[in-house]
Enzyme design. Structure first.
Site, PDB file in Angstrom:
ATOM      1  N   PRO A  51       3.798 -38.613  24.724  1.00 27.78           N
ATOM      2  CG  PRO A  51       5.558 -37.975  23.337  1.00 27.78           C
ATOM      3  CD  PRO A  51       4.191 -38.595  23.312  1.00 27.78           C
ATOM      4  CB  CYS A  52       2.491 -36.914  29.253  1.00 29.10           C
ATOM      5  SG  CYS A  52       3.439 -38.317  29.885  1.00 29.10           S
ATOM      6  CD  GLN A  53       8.225 -34.621  27.830  1.00 36.97           C
ATOM      7  OE1 GLN A  53       7.142 -34.881  27.338  1.00 36.97           O
ATOM      8  NE2 GLN A  53       9.361 -34.996  27.279  1.00 36.97           N
ATOM      9  CG  ASN A  79      -0.236 -39.693  29.917  1.00 38.94           C
ATOM     10  OD1 ASN A  79       0.675 -38.914  30.147  1.00 38.94           O
ATOM     11  ND2 ASN A  79      -1.010 -39.607  28.853  1.00 38.94           N
TER      12      ASN A  79
END
Length: 737
Positions: free
Chosen positions: A206-208, A245
Site C-alpha cells: 500500500p502506497c498512499q 507501486n
C-alpha cells in the site's frame, strides 16, 4: 397479484420431504423444487421456514428467504412486466442450480496439476486478489502457476480470497491475515508454506503516502512496507519477484526513494557467497593494517546477512557490544574517572550504546506508535511535530548522530583521536546496506583487488534489476489508463526481464463501451441479480451503428481476432481462467465470515451490480456534467442552477476510449450513458475482473471506518488489474527455469 410460498412433497424412505417453491398468479401456477429436504415435523407451515432446532436450519432458511426474494424481484421489480410459466421457471432454476452445485462440495479440494509444469507463487498485500487472478489465468507452453498463499491485513480480503479460491475454485491456497511488519510475520508465513518452494512472490505494498495526489506524511507506516516486503524476499529467495507501486514513487523525495529501493534489492545477497566475500574482506587487512578494526566490523556486518529474525538480532547485539567494549577500554584515556561518571557527553555515548543494543525493542515501539498515530489520524495538527520528533530520536541513525556529536565535543588527545573516529565509523557501518558496504570496501582495495571484488559482487547479488518501468494497464487489454510502476527482480540463475511487452497496440485498446455496454440496464437505486438483454439499436437510435462498431472480437488479452474471439464483455461473463478450473462451482456472495460459516450464501447469476441511492439534486448535477462532457465545463451551468459541488472532480466516462485510473470512491465517475455512479461490477469490469469474481462483505463505508474496513469498492479500486498481472505472469513463464 402473485403469492409465493413453500410446501413439502411426499416423504422419501428416510422420512425426508422435498421443499418446493410455489407461485400463484392470475390462476396460473409455477412449481419448482428447491433441492432441499426436511422432515415433516421440522417444517413450520405458518412461518414457511425450518424450525430453529433442526439441523442446518439457519442455512436452509436463509436459502428459502433468498429464493423468495428473487421470485418477488422477478414478479414485481423487473424491467419485464410479464413472464410465461416456462420463462419464470427457467430464471428461478438458474438460482436453484447454482445452490445445488455448491451444496455438499468440499470447502477445500487439493490443488491438482492436470498437465504441464507448475510453478508456485505467493501474493503479498493481496487485497481482492488481482495478482492472484492474473497469475492463475496465465499459461505458456504447458507451464502455469500453482497458488500457495496470499496475505493481507484485512478480514474482507481474507473472506473474498476464501470464497473465490477455496470454496469456488477448490484450491488449497492458504491466507495469512497479518500485518507484514509484525515481528512474527515471517515465522507464520514459513509455517503456512510448510517447506514448499516458492518460485515467484508478487505484491503491491500500500502506497498512499507515495501517491502524487495524496498528502506526504512523515513516519507513515505505509512508507516502509517495501522494506518488509524485501525481507520476505530475502528469506524465500524466489526465482522472480514483482513489486507494483504508484507512478509517484519514481519522483518521491526527488527520486531518492526509487534509488533506495534499487539499493535494497541489490543488497539481497546469496548467503552461499557470504563466506567468500568475508574471506576477501579479511584479506584486505594485510594491506590496511591501520584499519584492521573497521575491516573486522565490515566482515561482521556482512555476516549478519546470513541470519534471520532472532539469530540476526543476537548477532547485531553482539556487534554493538563489541564496539561498546572498545569504548570502555578507551574511556580512561579520554576522560578522568569523575568526568566519565557525570559528564553529559560521556553519558550520551554510553546510553547511545544501550539504545542501539535494544534496537529490536525500539523498532517494535516505533511500529506501535506509528500504527496508533495513523489510527488516531495524527496529521496537520498540534500533535504531529511531537510525534515526528520522538520517532526521529529513536531511529538508529539519529542515535549514532548524537553519539558522534558527543565525541566531537570531547577534548580528545591526538593519540586517541583515530580510535574514537573508528568507533563512530564502526557504528555507521552497522546501519549501512550491503550495497553501501560493498562501496565502502572499495576504499580499502587496490586496482587488482577492485577487479576481484567486481567478480564477487556479481556473484553475491542474488537479484538482477536495472530500473523499474512504468506499465499502463490499457496496453494489456484492460479498458483503463492505469499507470503503475513495476519492480521485477530476477534471481541470478534466471533469465532477465526488463519490461512486459504490450498485448495490444494503441489503436486496438479496449474501450469503456466494450467493457460496460451489456450491464447498462440498471437505474438509480436498483440492484440486478441476473443479466438482461441490452438492445443497442433502441438505446442509441441514430448512433447505434457507431456504438456497435466499438465491439470487437478479441483474444483473452485484448488482441482483436476474427475467429474464435469473444468481446470483452463475453470474456467477462464466461471467465478467463484456464482449463484447470472447469470443475469450479458457481459464484456466491456472503456478507461476512459468520454468514459463510452458517451457509447464508447468495447464489445470484450476476453479483455486485447495485447502484447508489442518489438524490434528485445529485442526479440533476450528474446529468448536467454528463451532457457537458466535462466537470470544469459544467461548473458555470451548475452554479446557475444552484447545483455546484465542493467535490474536487468528476470523471465522465467516454464510451469510445479508456477510463481514467479506477479509484476507491464510485462517486468520482459518471456513467457515459446515465447520470449515475458506477456499480462495483462495472468498476470490476474496468479493472478486468471476471464476473464470476464476487467481491464480498460491505459494498461501501465511510469516515473512520475506512481505517479498519475494506468494502467492495475499495477492494476493486486498490486491485492490480488481472489482465496486467496475467501479462506479467506469462512473461515470467516464458523466462523461468
Amino acid at each position: 397479484m402473485a403469492t409465493i410460498n413453500f410446501y413439502l412433497d411426499k416423504s422419501d424412505k428416510k422420512g425426508f420431504s422435498p421443499i418446493h417453491l410455489r407461485i400463484n398468479c392470475n390462476s396460473e401456477q409455477v412449481k419448482l423444487s428447491t433441492g432441499e429436504k426436511v422432515k415433516q415435523e421440522d417444517f413450520d407451515k405458518e412461518t414457511q421456514s425450518v424450525k430453529e432446532n433442526s439441523e442446518r436450519a439457519t442455512e436452509i432458511n436463509y436459502y428459502l428467504a433468498y429464493l423468495r426474494d428473487r421470485a418477488d424481484d422477478l414478479l414485481n421489480n423487473s424491467y419485464k412486466k410479464s413472464y410465461t410459466n416456462k420463462e419464470l421457471k427457467s430464471k428461478l432454476t438458474g438460482f436453484v442450480k447454482a445452490y445445488k452445485e455448491n451444496h455438499n462440495v468440499n470447502i477445500v479440494r487439493e490443488q491438482v496439476s492436470l498437465y504441464g509444469k507448475p510453478f508456485t507463487f505467493v501474493d503479498l498485500f493481496a487485497g481482492a486478489g488481482g495478482f492472484s487472478e492474473g497469475f492463475l489465468q496465465a499459461e505458456h507452453n504447458n507451464k502455469f502457476f500453482d497458488f500457495l498463499l496470499a496475505n493481507d491485513i484485512n478480514d474482507n480480503s481474507e473472506l473474498t480470497h476464501v470464497v473465490r479460491y477455496n470454496h469456488q475454485l477448490g484450491l488449497d491456497a492458504d491466507f495469512l491475515c497479518q500485518d507484514i511488519t509484525e515481528p512474527d510475520f515471517l515465522d507464520n508465513l514459513l509455517s503456512k508454506i510448510n517447506g514448499k518452494k516458492v518460485d515467484v512472490v508478487c505484491g503491491g505494498p500500500p502506497c498512499q503516502s507515495f501517491s502524487l495526489a495524496g498528502k506526504r506524511k512523515k513516519f507513515d507506516k505505509k512508507d516502509d512496507l517495501f522494506s518488509h516486503y524485501l525481507e520476505v524476499i530475502k528469506v524465500l529467495q524466489p526465482k522472480y519477484f514483482v513489486m507494483e507501486n504508484v507512478k509517484g514513487i519514481l519522483t518521491k523525495e526527488k527520486g531518492k526513494i526509487k534509488e533506495l529501493i534499487i539499493k535494497e534489492i541489490n543488497s539481497i545477497v546469496d548467503i552461499n557467497e557470504i563466506p567468500r566475500l568475508s574471506s576477501f574482506v579479511r584479506s584486505l587487512k594485510k594491506t590496511n593494517l591501520d584499519n584492521s578494526f573497521l575491516i573486522d566490523c565490515l566482515v561482521k556486518r556482512i555476516e549478519i546477512e546470513q541470519y534471520t529474525d532472532s539469530k540476526a538480532e543476537e548477532v547485531k547485539e553482539l556487534y554493538i557490544k563489541t564496539i561498546d567494549s572498545k569504548f570502555k577500554k578507551l574511556t580512561p584515556n579520554i576522560a578522568d574517572y569523575k568526568t566519565s561518571k557525570t559528564d553529559e557527553r560521556i553519558s550520551t555515548i554510553r546510553h547511545g550504546f544501550n539504545l542501539l543494543v535494544r534496537n529490536k525493542e525500539w523498532e517494535k515501539l516505533k511500529r506501535d506508535i506509528i500504527r496508533e498515530k495513523d489510527f488516531c489520524n495524527i496529521d496537520n495538527d498540534y500533535f504531529i511535530d511531537s510525534f515526528t520528533q520522538f520517532l526521529t530520536e529513536i531511529d538508529s541513525n539519529e542515535i549514532i548522530n548524537k553519539i558522534e556529536i558527543a565525541f566531537s565535543k570531547l577534548n580528545i588527545a591526538k593519540d586517541y583521536k583515530k580510535a574514537c573516529d573508528d568507533i563512530i565509523s564502526a557504528l555507521k557501518i552497522y546501519v549501512l546496506s550491503i550495497d553501501d558496504c560493498l562501496s565502502l570496501i572499495r576504499d580499502y582495495c587496490n586496482e587488482n583487488q577492485n577487479n576481484e571484488l567486481d567478480v564477487i559482487i556479481s556473484d553475491i547479488r542474488l537479484y538482477k534489476i536495472e530500473a523499474p518501468f512504468v506499465a499502463n494497464s490499457s496496453n494489456y487489454g484492460v479498458p483503463q489508463n492505469r499507470e503503475r510502476v513495476l519492480f521485477i527482480g530476477c534471481r541470478k540463475d534466471q533469465k532477465f526481464i526488463s519490461e512486459i511487452p504490450a498485448t495490444v497496440k494503441e489503436e486496438e485498446k479496449v474501450s469503456v463501451f466494450e467493457a460496460l455496454y451489456d450491464l447498462d440496464f440498471i437505474g438509480n437505486n436498483q440492484e440486478a441479480h441476473q443479466y438482461q438483454l441490452v438492445d443497442i439499436s433502441k438505446q442509441y437510435n441514430g448512433t447505434a451503428n457507431k456504438m456497435k462498431e466499438l465491439l470487437k472480437k478479441r483474444s483473452i488479452d485484448g488482441k482483436p481476432i476474427k475467429t474464435k474471439g469473444k468481446t470483452f464483455a463475453e470474456w467477462s461473463r464466461s471467465g478467463r481462467l484456464n482449463g484447470r478450473f472447469e470443475k469450479s462451482t458457481k459464484p456466491f456472495y456472503v456478507r461476512n465470515e459468520e454468514a459463510l460459516n452458517n451457509g447464508e450464501k447468495v447464489y445470484d447469476i450476476l453479483h455486485n451490480h447495485k447502484t447508489s441511492n442518489q438524490g434528485k439534486d445529485v442526479i440533476k448535477r450528474l446529468d448536467i456534467i454528463l451532457k457537458e462532457g466535462d466537470y470544469k465545463k459544467a461548473k458555470e451551468k451548475l452554479n446557475e442552477c444552484g447545483l455546484s459541488s465542493n467535490k474536487r472532480n468528476y470523471n465522465v466516462l467516454k464510451p469510445e476510449s479508456q477510463s481514467p485510473t479506477v479509484m476507491t470512491i464510485p462517486d468520482d465517475y459518471i456513467h457515459y450513458n446515465s447520470p449515475r455512479a458506477l456499480t462495483v461490477r462495472e468498476m470490476a469490469r474496468l479493472q478486468s475482473f471476471d464476473d464470476s469474481f464476487v467481491f464480498q462483505g460491505k459494498r461501501s463505508t465511510g469516515g473512520n471506518n475506512r481505517k479498519s474496513e475494506l468494502p467492495q469498492y475499495t477492494l476493486v479500486g486498490n486491485a492490480v488489474p488481472p489482465l496486467m498481472a496475467r501479462a506479467v505472469a506469462i512473461e515470467i513463464l516464458k523466462k523461468i527455469r
